[in-house]
Design an enzyme around this catalytic site. Structure first.
Site, mmCIF file in Angstrom:
data_model
loop_
_atom_site.group_PDB
_atom_site.id
_atom_site.type_symbol
_atom_site.label_atom_id
_atom_site.label_comp_id
_atom_site.label_asym_id
_atom_site.label_seq_id
_atom_site.Cartn_x
_atom_site.Cartn_y
_atom_site.Cartn_z
ATOM 1 N N SER A 100 0.787 -1.224 0.000
ATOM 2 C CA SER A 100 0.000 0.000 0.000
ATOM 3 C C SER A 100 0.820 1.275 0.000
ATOM 4 O O SER A 100 0.342 2.324 -0.429
ATOM 5 C CB SER A 100 -0.940 0.011 1.210
ATOM 6 O OG SER A 100 -0.203 -0.002 2.421
ATOM 7 N N HIS A 133 -5.066 -3.884 -2.243
ATOM 8 C CA HIS A 133 -4.708 -2.935 -3.301
ATOM 9 C C HIS A 133 -4.460 -3.628 -4.641
ATOM 10 O O HIS A 133 -3.952 -3.003 -5.573
ATOM 11 C CB HIS A 133 -3.473 -2.133 -2.885
ATOM 12 C CG HIS A 133 -3.723 -1.214 -1.735
ATOM 13 N ND1 HIS A 133 -4.143 0.088 -1.896
ATOM 14 C CD2 HIS A 133 -3.648 -1.427 -0.397
ATOM 15 C CE1 HIS A 133 -4.299 0.650 -0.705
ATOM 16 N NE2 HIS A 133 -4.013 -0.247 0.220
ATOM 17 N N LYS A 173 -11.402 -0.177 -1.343
ATOM 18 C CA LYS A 173 -10.337 0.409 -2.167
ATOM 19 C C LYS A 173 -10.840 0.545 -3.600
ATOM 20 O O LYS A 173 -11.317 1.589 -3.993
ATOM 21 C CB LYS A 173 -9.062 -0.447 -2.083
ATOM 22 C CG LYS A 173 -8.509 -0.603 -0.667
ATOM 23 C CD LYS A 173 -8.034 0.699 -0.087
ATOM 24 C CE LYS A 173 -7.325 0.535 1.249
ATOM 25 N NZ LYS A 173 -8.204 0.113 2.357
#
Length: 405
Positions: A192, A220, A251
């Site tokens: 991240s 992610h 996300k």
């Protein structure tokens, strides 16, 4: 602060944090954390104090936050199920929409089943705690997310760290480990803070050689890597698979919650042993509806992934050519590394004055001397947005003499 004897050990810590904040935010214009931006729904822009800014540090990788279809799905869920759930999933909290979302996630990733948690953090903590305990050993990449570290520490298992993205170092750690208990290796698919990708095939080979389970956190990776955004296994052309796959719905997916993919037998086990699942309120209907519709749209519209991948690569090339250190970034997460915490704060402040939001990340979230603005390129960013953002960052950095030119 209360100056009673009971607070004597806490007060100095509180004062130290507040002193550090005052050092960085010595005037209102320098406030860069916990700022209440008002989003311009459906665009990558936000509003603050009557001004409009291009947000370059938000998530929403596939550009669906505010999409009319997602909004309608969230509203329909509220109309049908209300604003909350009447309990935990094991009791009165499960509604048909939860199971529908779990089925869609499993289908999207080609797994037998899935389980939805109240957050990605809860998914990690709960899964780790259900998998291992005293007598077992967990192996964590040095840069694993805090939720993984916390889950490992709370589990009671022995914790061993290995160098970032270094399968050889993991191999030596596993070779020296006590094999009498479960061996669990956990990595982020995409890191991240740095935007680099775990070497899954090499990690899989090492784990298989030592009889270790391999768990990946796709927080992610969903929507950012793989031809259609299905994460690290697709990125490596399905050469190998992880044993346990977890992720978040906050996300790429503009919602809340976390998920885990696995066999039906394993999911039944987790439902009863993963404490954050068993003892937390069920995910609210609006979040479930939004997540469900997003997964379905992403399945139909992989161009969103391609756009974000193309524009992040182009952004990275532009800023690298200007002299920025972007670390090992390979994805939509692009760090602009500028050294000290003060440099990052100055840089963020100057960028906002230029009309662009790039938010600072400093120690201890990153190692000392590696503070940065963490940029996230999404499908909502047009080519012109990316160009404007890059130009603003370059201009601000040159004014502060953080890069040459």
């Amino acid at each position: 602060m209360n100056d009673s004897v009971a607070w004597r050990h806490i007060t100095p810590k509180v004062e130290a944090i507040n002193h550090r904040i005052r050092e960085l935010e010595w005037e209102p214009a320098r406030r860069n954390n916990f700022v209440a931006y008002t989003p311009e729904v459906g665009t990558p822009y936000v509003h603050l104090d009557g001004e409009r800014f291009l947000m370059m540090s938000g998530y929403g990788y596939v550009g669906l936050n505010g999409d009319p279809r997602v909004l309608e799905a969230a509203k329909a869920a509220v109309d049908t199920y209300g604003t909350g759930t009447p309990g935990v999933r094991a009791l009165a909290g499960t509604v048909p929409l939860h199971e529908e979302l779990e089925g869609e996630i499993a289908k999207f990733f080609g797994r037998e089943g899935a389980l939805v948690f109240s957050s990605g953090y809860a998914a990690n903590v709960g899964t780790i705690g259900a998998l291992v305990g005293a007598g077992d050993t967990i192996f964590l990449d040095k840069l694993d997310h805090a939720s993984i570290v916390d889950g490992a520490q709370l589990s009671g298992a022995k914790l061993t760290r290995f160098r970032h993205n270094d399968p050889k170092h993991l191999d030596s750690r596993l070779a020296a480990a006590d094999k009498s208990g479960t061996l669990l290796v956990i990595v982020d698919s995409v890191y991240s803070m740095d935007g680099d990708i775990a070497p899954l095939p090499e990690l899989r080979e090492v784990c298989d050689r030592h009889g270790a389970l391999l768990m990946v956190d796709e927080a992610h990776a969903l929507g950012t890597i793989g031809a259609t955004g299905r994460g690290i296994e697709e990125h490596f052309n399905y050469e190998v698979k992880a044993d346990i796959k977890v992720g978040t719905l906050s996300k790429a997916v503009p919602s809340n919650g976390g998920y885990l993919c696995g066999s039906e037998a394993f999911l039944q086990y987790l439902k009863r042993l993963a404490r954050p699942f068993l003892f937390s309120a069920a995910l609210n209907p609006a979040a479930v509806g939004a997540a469900l519709e997003t997964i379905r749209i992403l399945d139909r519209e992989p161009w969103r992934v391609t756009h974000a991948q193309t524009e992040s690569a182009r952004f990275r090339s532009i800023v690298q050519e200007a002299g920025f250190d972007t670390g090992l970034s390979q994805t939509a997460v692009v760090p602009l590394i500028v050294g000290s915490d003060e440099n990052a704060w100055d840089f963020a402040t100057a960028s906002r004055k230029a009309g662009v939001i790039g938010l600072p990340v400093m120690t201890p979230a990153v190692e000392k001397g590696r503070a940065r603005l963490r940029i996230a390129i999404t499908a909502a960013h047009s080519k012109d947005d990316v160009d404007a953002g890059a130009e603003a960052f370059i201009t601000a950095a040159r004014q502060l003499r953080l890069i040459g030119g």
